[in-house]
Write an enzyme that holds these catalytic residues in place. Structure first.
Site: not given
Length: 334
Positions: A129, A154, A179, A228, A250, A302
């Protein structure tokens, strides 16, 4: 025959990050996790949950939820019963994963073998990320990751075009996940379609606020869109707008590996692609998620790589590939 007595302990740990982690909602400098240990008959099962303020969770509320069910858990409640005793979220995730670990320790086998997965698990390409920053800083961060397989970027609504161009210029080859963490409107989503296609973005994750994503119903995006914040459990599948073609699963959202496995099965049945994601966490959160990652099109695990110091024996990274923890780190070694 009576089940041997269990004892449960739960505690808060604050794990410092090696560097700040910025997204559209704010910045983190530590991972605040709830760690569970369930002991029975000489074995100890461990689990970790990451309470997330976006979902109305806190360390205090997670610990309170666990304490509320402590008597039932110590009396021998199973993972399936837990689904009706506790709501989905970080608290149930920590307990569920500890129960998986405990069962494996008592049976002297691994969780992955129980699920029919080959071991050792092959190294898995994970997204690395780039947190939200100035385009120049994101360019520098991307240059460090230019030889990896998959980058997650991001962004926010301030200047996403500049942010994305900076990353792609510095890292022309890796696959890209973008994202915005719910920070875009339909205006940004529609206006950035051509640019994202030109930059060869592979996946766009949760561009719109979960409560305002009805605009995705019937929307034909040039880039696959992953849900998400809009999907936590199987119950969320029914109302998911058709513009989503991938589900980001998740464990902390689903409330444990048990519920996450069920969600992945139902998501596949609906024709959705799968992504395995995580919170900023230690390897104790990532080890159970590897059971999902083995069959996901996108893997974003990660979280521990942001820590100043991970748990001993946890996951490791080499050439953009995530390697499983040491045997017995979570779930007994065969």
């Amino acid at each position: 025959m009576a089940t041997p007595p269990r004892t449960l302990s739960a505690r808060h740990e604050s794990l410092p990050l090696a560097r700040p982690f910025r997204i559209s909602r704010g910045v983190k400098t530590a991972a605040d996790v709830v760690t569970i240990a369930i002991a029975q008959d000489g074995a100890v099962g461990r689990g970790e949950g990451v309470p997330y303020p976006r979902y109305g969770e806190s360390v205090a509320s997670a610990l309170a939820a666990i304490e509320k069910q402590q008597t039932a858990i110590e009396a021998g409640v199973g993972r399936e019963e837990l689904l009706s005793l506790m709501p989905a979220g970080a608290a149930r995730n920590a307990v569920d994963c500890a129960l998986w670990d405990l069962e494996a320790q008592l049976a002297r086998t691994s969780v992955f073998a129980t699920l029919g997965l080959n071991e050792p698990l092959a190294p898995i390409p994970t997204a690395l990320t780039i947190s939200l920053d100035t385009p120049a800083a994101m360019h520098a961060a991307a240059r460090e990751l230019a030889q990896t397989a998959l980058i997650k970027v991001k962004v926010d609504a301030s200047d996403p075009a500049a942010q994305l161009r900076a990353v792609r210029e510095a890292a022309p080859h890796p696959r890209l996940i973008v994202d915005p963490n719910e920070s875009w409107s339909m205006k940004e989503l529609e206006g950035l379609q051509d640019l994202m296609a030109d930059l060869r973005v592979d996946l766009l994750e949760q561009p719109l606020p979960a409560q305002e994503d009805r605009g995705l119903e019937g929307f034909l995006s040039r880039i696959p869109i992953a849900a998400d914040e809009s999907i936590h459990t199987v119950a969320d599948l029914e109302g998911l707008p058709s513009g989503y073609t991938v589900a980001n699963v998740k464990l902390d959202k689903a409330g444990g590996l048990t519920a996450a496995l069920d969600l992945t099965r139902h998501a596949r049945e609906r024709g959705l692609g799968l992504m395995t994601g995580c919170m900023i966490s230690s390897s104790l959160s990532i080890a159970p998620a590897l059971a999902l990652a083995a069959d996901s099109g996108f893997v974003d695990l990660d979280g521990p790589l942001w820590l100043a110091e991970d748990r001993r024996g946890g996951v490791s990274l080499a050439d953009g590939l995530l390697r499983a923890p040491d045997a017995g780190f979570w779930g007994a070694a065969e």
